[in-house]
Design a protein around this motif. Structure first.
Motif, mmCIF file in Angstrom:
data_model
loop_
_atom_site.group_PDB
_atom_site.id
_atom_site.type_symbol
_atom_site.label_atom_id
_atom_site.label_comp_id
_atom_site.label_asym_id
_atom_site.label_seq_id
_atom_site.Cartn_x
_atom_site.Cartn_y
_atom_site.Cartn_z
ATOM 1 N N ARG A 112 -5.693 -1.201 -18.457
ATOM 2 C CA ARG A 112 -5.256 -2.590 -18.414
ATOM 3 C C ARG A 112 -4.338 -2.859 -19.597
ATOM 4 N N TRP A 127 -3.403 -5.711 -22.329
ATOM 5 C CA TRP A 127 -4.005 -6.875 -22.970
ATOM 6 C C TRP A 127 -2.949 -7.538 -23.832
ATOM 7 N N PRO A 175 -6.875 -9.946 -20.864
ATOM 8 C CA PRO A 175 -6.173 -8.961 -20.039
ATOM 9 C C PRO A 175 -5.047 -9.621 -19.243
#
Length: 178
Positions: free
Chosen positions: A61, A63, A119
């Motif tokens: 992910r 962020w 995120p």
């Protein structure tokens, strides 16, 4: 016209900042240099008035860690000649951001608080667009809303206006429209 940029921070740096108690502090200083591990804000075209979003890639992910407006971009070797004592003390405070190859310092008014829990949603990540003189490009290696490799965000890159708005909404804890 002001631009917006991302700069990728390593997971080791993020861990050091978390352990050092920097989470929640407002960003006001960034460091740049001549190497890929610490890229140059000046070479990326960052100017006063622009906004910088530090990002992290962790567990597939992206962020967004916060944002900061650029007030000045200074040469590291002469930064003490150009800053008031209060601003100079901020440089020492943000020491974990500095590495041995620093050549420039970005200073600004206090930006957003530094956080490690925001995120970039998959639908936003899929649409995130960078701009250069050669045109626009999406982030590579995004599959099913996950970022499999960070190679296309490693460095300092200029965001398209819609992408800057999306990151700004995330930093401001507002709903993101895609």
């Amino acid at each position: 016209m002001a631009e917006a940029y991302t700069t990728l921070w390593t997971n080791d740096l993020c861990t050091a900042l978390i352990r050092g108690g920097f989470e929640g502090e407002r960003l006001s200083v960034l460091f740049g240099g001549p190497h890929q591990s610490l890229p140059s804000f000046g070479r990326a075209g960052v100017k006063p008035g622009d906004r910088v979003y530090p990002i992290r890639v962790f567990r597939k992910r992206m962020w967004v860690l916060g944002s900061m407006e650029v007030a000045r971009l200074l040469d590291y070797d002469t930064v003490g000649d150009h800053l008031a004592m209060e601003d100079y003390l901020r440089l020492a405070h943000w020491k974990p951001l500095k590495t041995s190859c620093v050549t420039e310092v970005v200073v600004g008014p206090p930006g957003s608080p530094l956080t490690f829990d925001t995120p970039v949603p998959g639908n936003v990540l899929t649409q995130l667009t960078y701009r250069s003189r050669r045109g626009e490009r999406h982030i590579k290696h995004v599959v099913d809303g996950e970022l499999l490799r960070a190679v296309s965000v490693h460095g300092i890159y200029r965001l398209a206006p819609e992408s800057a708005s999306a990151l700004d909404a995330l930093v401001s804890n507002q709903p993101v429209h895609s």
